[in-house]
Design a protein around this motif. Structure first.
Motif: not given
Ligand SMILES: Nc1ncnc2c1ncn2[C@@H]1O[C@H](COP(=O)(O)OP(=O)(O)OP(=O)(O)O)[C@@H](O)[C@H]1O
Ligand SMILES: [Mg+2]
Length: 504
Positions: A184, A188, A194, A218-219, A221, A223, A368
């Protein structure tokens, strides 16, 4: 055959013939409880060779006995099923596809029915050169397949791989919660985009300055915030997360800064806010673009002076907290529009990590995908599902408006549809609301749709999305949309949506 130590070989005729199949064709069992199709037992080194051709059985029995396995034989599909379900339950079956009474695929299908979709300890043997048998076998959960005529080295290799994979997976799934946690928190990606993010995380981890993470939904952030906190040199306390969009202003302030007993109706006890709880750690302020100007002012003070008062309190509270803020808005635009304090923006802007949308680093998609196949294993002892080349092509040509989250969800859906087997192109299904939700303006104009109708369409989708994001909580939905609750209720009513998202 005479050279084999007899104790190592249990013949099907000897052990299983006396066990008569019941009406369903299954070997009788002492009770009706379903026998798990596949339970890993490290002591079990028994291999069942099921083939109607005696020369092949003989060859495999000798070969595998020499490798130190216990080998059992079956000459028909039925016999194979009897032994499989009986006391001689093998750790692995080498199963021929063409047999007189039932095909190996039929036997496999019968086992797969009660397996709950997990990978089966079965290696299919087929003389067919077409891929269809291999694909069907894989989709039913077979571990692997061998092409006949086979190369002996290859057989031994596959058998060894099977046993070592079982061992590894038993270790990995010993504590699934722990394994999950590890994956989690893994970021990646091997693209230059990246690589730049990894570099920025490293830089930010070495300092305790505020960090602003920007990027589309979903990008990744959040994580990145998790990983940054974990690697942070100065943070020894916890990571506390606050979604600034989820609460109306007064509740948010009490959430952030805490409140004193009796400071407002319902404040029955003193409450420690997120800043206090995050002391010596990190606070993650998600969707910071949603803060009201008044809350922004209070936040600025914490950043500048590292102190604040609880709501209803007078004594300043001093904290040492690293702030990580995230937003999918362009804060510069919010500043120009007078909605975001410029001084706060510059405070937060010291270290900015911009996460690109997935469509700008598509070369990371295959990695991914492998990661998510592994992260979302199917079943308890399930092996990672696999992806077919055409499914991968489909993934490589999608635009991913929902970014990595959408990719993860798509893969998860594929794993479920394939029951943890081979994910095919048909099982790659894009969520309609992810891509299709962005209303296609070009199309609307071409269709000569009147402005009011398009606006209605947009409004309806906004209402539904806001409710969805806040699990039907109308107060929260009204807040994020900048509406009064009564106004929201009226609009939902006008769209005939009140039933679907009724408050409680
Ligand atoms: N580079 C990555 N490698 C592996 N998993 C990733 C990566 N980037 C995102 N994820 C996975 O994708 C999902 C969405 O990521 P995250 O919640 O961090 O997005 P966010 O940018 O905070 O989105 P939002 O703006 O909608 O809150 C999570 O399950 C996260 O673990
Ligand atoms: Mg997020």
């Amino acid at each position: 055959m005479g050279s084999r130590p007899p104790a190592r070989r249990v013949s099907a005729a000897g052990s299983a013939a006396s066990r008569k199949p019941n009406v369903n064709g299954h070997a009788p069992r002492s009770d009706d409880a379903p026998v798990p199709a596949f339970t890993y037992d490290p002591a079990n080194r028994r291999i069942l060779v099921a083939d109607d051709a005696e020369d092949i059985r003989t060859l495999l029995v000798e070969l595998l006995t020499d490798e130190g396995y216990d080998v059992v034989e079956a000459r028909t599909g039925r016999e194979m099923l009897d032994i499989y379900h009986g006391p001689q339950h093998p750790a692995l079956v080498l199963l021929d596809v063409q047999m007189p009474d039932m095909t190996g695929i039929e036997a496999l299908r019968e086992i797969a029915q009660s397996s709950g979709g997990q990978t089966l300890p079965i290696i299919m043997m087929t003389a067919f050169t077409t891929a269809s048998v291999a694909i069907e076998a894989t989709m039913l959960g077979a571990f692997d397949y061998l092409h006949k005529p086979f190369d002996i080295e290859n057989v031994v290799q596959k058998v060894k791989t099977f046993f070592s994979t079982q061992e590894q997976e038993a270790q990995m799934t010993a504590d699934p919660a722990e394994a999950d946690q590890r994956l989690r928190d893994e970021i990646i990606g091997s693209s230059p985009e990246m690589a730049r993010i990894f570099q920025m995380i490293g830089r930010a981890a070495a300092s305790d300055a505020p960090v602003l993470i920007t990027g589309e939904t979903g990008a990744g952030k959040e994580l990145i915030a998790n990983v940054l906190h974990k690697n942070s040199l100065s943070a020894s306390g916890p990571l506390v997360k606050v979604n600034c969009a989820a609460l109306p202003e007064s509740l948010l302030e009490s959430e952030l800064f805490g409140h004193e007993k009796g400071s407002f109706t319902g404040a029955l006890n003193q409450h420690k806010g997120s800043f206090e709880r995050a002391n010596r750690g990190t606070i993650f302020l998600d969707e910071i673009g949603e803060l009201t100007l008044s809350t922004q002012t209070k936040l600025l003070r914490v950043l500048q002076e590292k102190e604040f008062e609880r709501v209803g309190g007078t004594a300043p509270i001093h904290v040492d907290v690293r702030v990580i803020a995230a937003t999918n808005r362009r804060l510069e635009d919010e500043v120009s529009a007078g909605k975001f304090r410029e001084d706060l923006f510059y405070r937060l802007h010291v270290l900015t990590i911009h996460v690109p949308p997935l469509r700008e680093h598509m070369e990371d998609v295959p990695l991914l995908v492998q990661h998510f196949l592994h992260k979302h294993r199917y079943g308890v002892a399930g092996r990672s599902a696999r992806i077919s080349p055409d499914a991968m092509d489909k993934l490589m040509t999608h635009l991913w408006p929902g970014n990595i989250r959408e990719l993860e969800n798509t893969i998860q859906r594929g794993i479920v549809l394939s029951q943890g087997g081979l994910v095919t192109a048909e099982q790659i299904q894009f969520a309609p609301q992810a891509g299709g939700r962005l209303i296609d303006i070009t199309q609307r104009v071409r269709e000569r749709m009147p402005l009011t109708q398009v606006l209605n369409e947009v409004e309806r989708e906004l209402l539904v999305e806001a409710l969805k994001q806040h699990e039907g909580d109308r107060v929260a939905a009204a807040h994020v949309l900048g509406l009064e609750l009564t106004d929201l209720t009226q609009r939902l009513h006008d769209f005939g949506l009140d039933g679907e998202y009724a408050a409680d």
